[in-house]
Design a protein around this motif. Structure first.
Motif, PDB file in Angstrom:
ATOM      1  N   VAL A 116     -10.654  21.883  29.599  1.00 22.41           N
ATOM      2  CA  VAL A 116     -10.128  22.637  28.498  1.00 22.41           C
ATOM      3  C   VAL A 116     -10.224  24.100  28.853  1.00 22.41           C
TER       4      VAL A 116
ATOM      5  N   PRO B 242      -5.192  21.797  30.994  1.00 26.79           N
ATOM      6  CA  PRO B 242      -6.063  21.008  30.026  1.00 26.79           C
ATOM      7  C   PRO B 242      -5.733  19.445  29.994  1.00 26.79           C
ATOM      8  N   ASN B 243      -4.463  19.351  30.230  1.00 22.79           N
ATOM      9  CA  ASN B 243      -3.976  17.761  30.196  1.00 22.79           C
ATOM     10  C   ASN B 243      -3.989  17.191  31.508  1.00 22.79           C
TER      11      ASN B 243
ATOM     12  N   VAL C  30      -5.899  14.937  33.023  1.00 19.55           N
ATOM     13  CA  VAL C  30      -6.202  13.552  32.874  1.00 19.55           C
ATOM     14  C   VAL C  30      -5.062  12.803  32.488  1.00 19.55           C
ATOM     15  N   GLN C  31      -4.145  13.163  31.580  1.00 18.16           N
ATOM     16  CA  GLN C  31      -2.836  12.417  31.263  1.00 18.16           C
ATOM     17  C   GLN C  31      -1.908  12.219  32.186  1.00 18.16           C
TER      18      GLN C  31
ATOM     19  N   ASP D 250     -13.655  16.348  30.051  1.00 18.79           N
ATOM     20  CA  ASP D 250     -12.436  17.029  29.002  1.00 18.79           C
ATOM     21  C   ASP D 250     -12.799  18.281  28.685  1.00 18.79           C
ATOM     22  N   ASP D 251     -14.325  18.636  28.590  1.00 17.73           N
ATOM     23  CA  ASP D 251     -14.578  19.761  28.086  1.00 17.73           C
ATOM     24  C   ASP D 251     -14.654  20.953  28.976  1.00 17.73           C
TER      25      ASP D 251
END
Length: 284
Positions: A57, A62-63, A65-66, A53-54
């Protein structure tokens, strides 16, 4: 003696999450039960970097993963499609065999002597490059290119190979056939100060095989073609022990390609970047 297929799925998932990517993929062929376990997020979440996540970003997605229902699919996506970081000047991906982190420092994030002087270097879009811009050498006799990368972002307890990734302008290049490049890999702190015994690697290689063989060249001194069509040559290797095991958090590895001894005029070099790839577990 019990085997994995005799254990509950939760136990199998925990055991497999402590192994390697290759172990998980091999286990998936044992039985339908283990295939189901090997597809589970419990396993693949452990194989993904804990700081993912770091890292993301810093990217334009940045999203990311979702966007994936299964962690396995996210893992495979990161193996196949590097993510651009730091305003598209670096890239991040995963090694499919080990799951360890790979990075490339794009040309715009490298320090290139006279890189912003149009008579010496130009910046162009090359469709095959993963970055928006590449550096194209117009004409220099003094070649000096370096890249710095903070080791805290590398996978711990891992030996990395540093690779200079480039092409030659097939219609307009000169000065590289018989002129060896000098390469230095060293460690610096966050202020750019070298630490004691900082030189990790010093070697020489050629960016182009000579048209006239004045002397023999060893294979490791010559570039090879990558799957993506670019050329690369190994600058050297660097072992990262991990920040928690003695490496200072602000330490960086500095990779320098330089030819300032034989001042022949050079042109036609197209620089994509310097890539750091994990070598652990791979055939060398």
């Amino acid at each position: 003696m019990s085997c994995l297929t005799d254990l509950p799925d939760e136990c199998n998932a925990h055991i497999l999450s402590l192994t390697s990517v290759s172990d998980v993929l091999r286990s998936s062929a044992v039985s339908k039960q283990l295939l189901s376990v090997c597809e589970s997020d419990t396993v693949w979440e452990k194989l993904l970097p804990s700081d993912l996540d770091d890292i993301l970003v810093q990217s334009s997605t940045p999203n990311l993963v979702q966007q994936f229902i299964l962690k396995k699919n996210l893992f495979l996506h990161l193996c196949r499609f590097p993510v651009l970081l730091k305003t598209d000047t670096q890239s991040f991906s995963l090694n499919k065999q080990s799951g360890k982190k790979c990075y490339m420092i794009g040309a715009r994030d490298l320090t290139i002597a006279w890189g912003d002087t149009p008579q010496y270097w130009s910046w162009k879009v090359v469709p095959e490059s993963r970055f928006p811009e590449t550096a194209v050498l117009q004409d220099v006799c003094w070649l000096d290119i370096s890249g710095k990368f903070h080791v805290k972002f590398l996978s711990p307890n891992t030996t990395y190979g540093a690779y200079f990734v480039f092409k030659m302008d097939v219609n307009n290049h000169r000065g590289f056939d018989n002129t060896p490049m000098n390469v230095f890999i060293s460690e610096t702190d966050e202020h750019g100060l070298s630490r004691q015994c900082d030189i990790v690697v010093f070697k020489r290689f050629y960016l182009k095989a000579p048209t006239v063989r004045r002397r023999s060249r060893k294979p490791k001194e010559l570039p090879t073609e990558r799957e993506d069509g670019w050329m690369e040559v190994e600058m050297g290797r660097y072992h990262h022990i991990g920040v928690d095991e003695g490496a200072h958090e602000g330490m960086a590895v500095l990779m320098t390609l330089r030819q300032i001894d034989e001042l022949h005029w050079k042109s036609g070099l197209v620089v994509q970047g310097i890539e750091l790839r994990p070598l652990d577990g791979l055939m060398q």
